[in-house]
Design a protein around this motif. Structure first.
Motif, PDB file in Angstrom:
ATOM      1  N   ILE A 101       0.880  -1.255   0.086  1.00 16.71           N
ATOM      2  CA  ILE A 101      -0.005  -0.058  -0.040  1.00 16.71           C
ATOM      3  C   ILE A 101       0.817   1.206  -0.069  1.00 16.71           C
ATOM      4  CG2 ILE A 101      -1.612   1.475   1.279  1.00 16.71           C
ATOM      5  CD1 ILE A 101      -2.824  -1.459   2.242  1.00 16.71           C
ATOM      6  N   ILE A 102       1.861   1.359   0.680  1.00 12.99           N
ATOM      7  CA  ILE A 102       2.970   2.222   0.792  1.00 12.99           C
ATOM      8  C   ILE A 102       3.467   2.634  -0.628  1.00 12.99           C
ATOM      9  CG2 ILE A 102       4.972   3.365   2.051  1.00 12.99           C
ATOM     10  CD1 ILE A 102       4.162   1.999   4.504  1.00 12.99           C
ATOM     11  N   LEU A 103       3.699   1.670  -1.092  1.00 16.55           N
ATOM     12  CA  LEU A 103       4.600   1.720  -2.336  1.00 16.55           C
ATOM     13  C   LEU A 103       3.599   2.303  -3.379  1.00 16.55           C
ATOM     14  CD1 LEU A 103       6.601  -1.560  -2.569  1.00 16.55           C
ATOM     15  CD2 LEU A 103       7.590   0.876  -2.550  1.00 16.55           C
ATOM     16  N   CYS A 104       2.406   1.760  -3.533  1.00 17.13           N
ATOM     17  CA  CYS A 104       1.458   2.182  -4.366  1.00 17.13           C
ATOM     18  C   CYS A 104       1.073   3.716  -4.047  1.00 17.13           C
ATOM     19  CB  CYS A 104       0.150   1.322  -4.212  1.00 17.13           C
ATOM     20  SG  CYS A 104       0.117  -0.427  -5.041  1.00 17.13           S
ATOM     21  N   ILE A 105       0.839   4.251  -2.848  1.00 16.44           N
ATOM     22  CA  ILE A 105       0.891   5.487  -2.679  1.00 16.44           C
ATOM     23  C   ILE A 105       1.816   6.295  -3.036  1.00 16.44           C
ATOM     24  CG2 ILE A 105       0.372   7.244  -0.856  1.00 16.44           C
ATOM     25  CD1 ILE A 105      -1.376   5.074   0.525  1.00 16.44           C
ATOM     26  N   GLY A 106       3.168   5.716  -3.080  1.00 17.33           N
ATOM     27  CA  GLY A 106       4.292   6.532  -3.365  1.00 17.33           C
ATOM     28  C   GLY A 106       4.347   6.557  -4.956  1.00 17.33           C
ATOM     29  N   LEU A 107       3.851   5.731  -5.601  1.00 15.92           N
ATOM     30  CA  LEU A 107       4.087   5.896  -7.009  1.00 15.92           C
ATOM     31  C   LEU A 107       3.038   6.759  -7.605  1.00 15.92           C
ATOM     32  CD1 LEU A 107       4.691   2.045  -8.136  1.00 15.92           C
ATOM     33  CD2 LEU A 107       6.048   3.850  -8.564  1.00 15.92           C
ATOM     34  N   VAL A 108       1.668   6.903  -6.984  1.00 12.57           N
ATOM     35  CA  VAL A 108       0.864   7.569  -7.430  1.00 12.57           C
ATOM     36  C   VAL A 108       1.234   9.037  -7.218  1.00 12.57           C
ATOM     37  CG1 VAL A 108      -1.606   8.301  -7.012  1.00 12.57           C
ATOM     38  CG2 VAL A 108      -1.243   6.023  -7.309  1.00 12.57           C
ATOM     39  N   GLY A 109       1.808   9.304  -6.021  1.00 18.56           N
ATOM     40  CA  GLY A 109       2.301  10.592  -5.661  1.00 18.56           C
ATOM     41  C   GLY A 109       3.395  10.954  -6.524  1.00 18.56           C
ATOM     42  N   CYS A 110       4.116  10.309  -7.256  1.00 19.79           N
ATOM     43  CA  CYS A 110       5.075  10.559  -8.313  1.00 19.79           C
ATOM     44  C   CYS A 110       4.675  11.338  -9.631  1.00 19.79           C
ATOM     45  CB  CYS A 110       6.163   9.484  -8.399  1.00 19.79           C
ATOM     46  SG  CYS A 110       7.082   9.031  -6.864  1.00 19.79           S
ATOM     47  N   VAL A 111       3.320  10.781  -9.942  1.00 25.13           N
ATOM     48  CA  VAL A 111       2.573  11.262 -11.160  1.00 25.13           C
ATOM     49  C   VAL A 111       2.358  12.696 -11.251  1.00 25.13           C
ATOM     50  CG1 VAL A 111       0.922  10.631 -12.800  1.00 25.13           C
ATOM     51  CG2 VAL A 111       1.792   8.902 -11.511  1.00 25.13           C
ATOM     52  N   SER A 112       2.854  13.249 -12.386  1.00 26.90           N
ATOM     53  CA  SER A 112       2.527  14.618 -12.382  1.00 26.90           C
ATOM     54  C   SER A 112       1.331  14.840 -13.514  1.00 26.90           C
ATOM     55  CB  SER A 112       3.725  15.501 -12.504  1.00 26.90           C
ATOM     56  OG  SER A 112       4.271  15.199 -13.834  1.00 26.90           O
ATOM     57  N   ILE A 113       0.531  15.939 -13.409  1.00 24.16           N
ATOM     58  CA  ILE A 113      -0.369  16.310 -14.290  1.00 24.16           C
ATOM     59  C   ILE A 113       0.557  17.027 -15.542  1.00 24.16           C
ATOM     60  CG2 ILE A 113      -2.410  17.708 -14.870  1.00 24.16           C
ATOM     61  CD1 ILE A 113      -3.382  17.296 -11.878  1.00 24.16           C
ATOM     62  N   PRO A 114       0.085  16.347 -16.678  1.00 26.46           N
ATOM     63  CA  PRO A 114       0.520  17.153 -17.711  1.00 26.46           C
ATOM     64  C   PRO A 114       0.253  18.317 -18.007  1.00 26.46           C
ATOM     65  CG  PRO A 114      -0.835  15.238 -18.434  1.00 26.46           C
ATOM     66  CD  PRO A 114      -0.910  15.414 -17.027  1.00 26.46           C
ATOM     67  N   THR A 115       1.184  19.316 -18.667  1.00 26.48           N
ATOM     68  CA  THR A 115       0.998  20.782 -18.754  1.00 26.48           C
ATOM     69  C   THR A 115      -0.363  20.821 -19.907  1.00 26.48           C
ATOM     70  OG1 THR A 115       2.857  20.605 -20.636  1.00 26.48           O
ATOM     71  CG2 THR A 115       3.254  21.455 -18.365  1.00 26.48           C
ATOM     72  N   GLY A 116      -1.338  21.811 -19.667  1.00 27.25           N
ATOM     73  CA  GLY A 116      -2.380  21.938 -20.708  1.00 27.25           C
ATOM     74  C   GLY A 116      -3.339  20.981 -20.479  1.00 27.25           C
ATOM     75  N   PHE A 117      -3.325  20.038 -19.388  1.00 26.82           N
ATOM     76  CA  PHE A 117      -4.230  19.162 -19.442  1.00 26.82           C
ATOM     77  C   PHE A 117      -5.753  19.427 -19.532  1.00 26.82           C
ATOM     78  CE2 PHE A 117      -6.978  16.166 -16.494  1.00 26.82           C
ATOM     79  CZ  PHE A 117      -6.887  15.195 -17.508  1.00 26.82           C
ATOM     80  N   LEU A 118      -5.958  20.529 -18.776  1.00 27.22           N
ATOM     81  CA  LEU A 118      -7.492  20.999 -18.845  1.00 27.22           C
ATOM     82  C   LEU A 118      -7.558  22.445 -19.937  1.00 27.22           C
ATOM     83  CD1 LEU A 118      -8.263  21.029 -14.923  1.00 27.22           C
ATOM     84  CD2 LEU A 118      -9.057  19.472 -16.711  1.00 27.22           C
ATOM     85  N   LYS A 119      -6.541  22.727 -20.588  1.00 26.34           N
ATOM     86  CA  LYS A 119      -6.555  23.718 -21.622  1.00 26.34           C
ATOM     87  C   LYS A 119      -7.684  23.064 -22.692  1.00 26.34           C
ATOM     88  CE  LYS A 119      -3.953  26.785 -24.242  1.00 26.34           C
ATOM     89  NZ  LYS A 119      -2.694  27.092 -24.589  1.00 26.34           N
ATOM     90  N   PRO A 120      -8.479  23.875 -23.240  1.00 22.13           N
ATOM     91  CA  PRO A 120      -9.283  23.325 -24.530  1.00 22.13           C
ATOM     92  C   PRO A 120      -8.303  23.633 -25.477  1.00 22.13           C
ATOM     93  CG  PRO A 120     -10.251  25.450 -23.488  1.00 22.13           C
ATOM     94  CD  PRO A 120      -9.176  24.902 -22.817  1.00 22.13           C
ATOM     95  N   ASN A 121      -8.495  22.615 -26.513  1.00 25.86           N
ATOM     96  CA  ASN A 121      -7.952  22.921 -27.772  1.00 25.86           C
ATOM     97  C   ASN A 121      -8.260  24.131 -28.673  1.00 25.86           C
ATOM     98  OD1 ASN A 121     -10.211  22.537 -29.310  1.00 25.86           O
ATOM     99  ND2 ASN A 121      -9.626  20.401 -29.806  1.00 25.86           N
ATOM    100  N   GLU A 122      -7.256  24.590 -29.497  1.00 23.88           N
ATOM    101  CA  GLU A 122      -7.207  25.685 -30.238  1.00 23.88           C
ATOM    102  C   GLU A 122      -8.566  26.029 -31.069  1.00 23.88           C
ATOM    103  OE1 GLU A 122      -3.935  26.293 -32.925  1.00 23.88           O
ATOM    104  OE2 GLU A 122      -2.644  25.604 -31.152  1.00 23.88           O
ATOM    105  N   GLY A 123      -9.289  25.048 -31.483  1.00 24.99           N
ATOM    106  CA  GLY A 123     -10.685  25.449 -32.308  1.00 24.99           C
ATOM    107  C   GLY A 123     -11.834  25.287 -31.405  1.00 24.99           C
ATOM    108  N   TYR A 124     -11.615  25.110 -30.200  1.00 28.42           N
ATOM    109  CA  TYR A 124     -12.811  24.668 -29.268  1.00 28.42           C
ATOM    110  C   TYR A 124     -13.839  26.113 -29.249  1.00 28.42           C
ATOM    111  CZ  TYR A 124     -15.211  24.387 -24.865  1.00 28.42           C
ATOM    112  OH  TYR A 124     -16.214  24.541 -23.799  1.00 28.42           O
ATOM    113  N   LEU A 125     -13.408  27.186 -29.187  1.00 34.37           N
ATOM    114  CA  LEU A 125     -14.206  28.652 -29.142  1.00 34.37           C
ATOM    115  C   LEU A 125     -14.955  28.564 -30.388  1.00 34.37           C
ATOM    116  CD1 LEU A 125     -12.260  31.194 -26.997  1.00 34.37           C
ATOM    117  CD2 LEU A 125     -14.110  29.944 -26.515  1.00 34.37           C
ATOM    118  N   GLU A 126     -14.230  28.393 -31.437  1.00 33.08           N
ATOM    119  CA  GLU A 126     -14.934  28.729 -32.788  1.00 33.08           C
ATOM    120  C   GLU A 126     -16.090  27.505 -32.983  1.00 33.08           C
ATOM    121  OE1 GLU A 126     -11.436  28.552 -32.685  1.00 33.08           O
ATOM    122  OE2 GLU A 126     -11.212  30.588 -32.959  1.00 33.08           O
ATOM    123  N   LYS A 127     -15.708  26.431 -32.515  1.00 36.27           N
ATOM    124  CA  LYS A 127     -16.779  25.045 -32.418  1.00 36.27           C
ATOM    125  C   LYS A 127     -17.754  25.557 -31.630  1.00 36.27           C
ATOM    126  CE  LYS A 127     -15.071  21.017 -32.529  1.00 36.27           C
ATOM    127  NZ  LYS A 127     -14.389  19.734 -32.166  1.00 36.27           N
TER     128      LYS A 127
END
Length: 181
Positions: free
Chosen positions: A14-40
């Protein structure tokens, strides 16, 4: 195996699993809509100066039928209408190039050519944020089958003329519904 040694192993896992999950980072721009989003969104959404959603949904159903669609589903309580229509997807240029490839290279390239398609329309209505208007959003998608009767692609249609024709017809239909004509 003793109870404490088993408990120790489970705790370590359990400690190893929590440690591995804690090392994962959110990719940059993950929640940023794509370029054509507003036009669409501008293409797909319109607001109407009425709060009568049932009237708008009746107009939507009529417009879709006028455009050759068959109504598949309708949930007026939540403001949803779905429709579809079959259409030919054959492209003469695509077939000609596939025949030339068959002659030059061999194989069966014509089997990959588009044959038929189903165009689907989904319409959602909801009250505007101020509660004085109704927001309508329509999306058109298509499923294309090739000459081998396999699905070749599934895509959202972003042809501005298709959306413009729908909304022009809907504006007229809403006006006629309001005038009870």
């Amino acid at each position: 195996m003793s109870k404490t040694s088993r408990l120790t192993k489970i705790s370590l896992i359990i400690i190893l699993c929590i440690g591995l999950v804690g090392c994962v980072s959110i990719p940059t721009g993950f929640l940023k809509p794509n370029e054509g989003y507003l036009e669409k969104r501008q293409l797909q959404i319109r607001q109407y100066d009425t709060t009568n959603e049932k009237q708008i949904l009746a107009a939507v159903a009529g417009v879709l039928q006028d455009l050759g669609f068959n109504l598949d589903d309708s949930e007026t309580d939540v403001g949803f209408v779905a429709a579809s229509k079959k259409a030919d997807a054959t492209n003469k240029g695509q077939v000609a190039s596939a025949v030339i490839l068959d002659i030059l290279v061999g194989g069966n390239n014509t089997a990959r050519c588009d044959k038929s398609q189903i165009i689907k329309a989904s319409v959602i209505t909801k009250p505007s944020l101020d509660g004085k208007k109704t927001v309508v959003r329509v999306t058109f998608q298509r499923i294309v089958w090739n000459m081998s009767n396999q699905i070749g692609r599934v895509e959202t249609i972003s042809d501005p003329l298709m959306y413009q024709k729908f909304y022009e017809s809907l504006s007229k239909a809403i006006f006629l519904e309001a005038q009870q004509i």
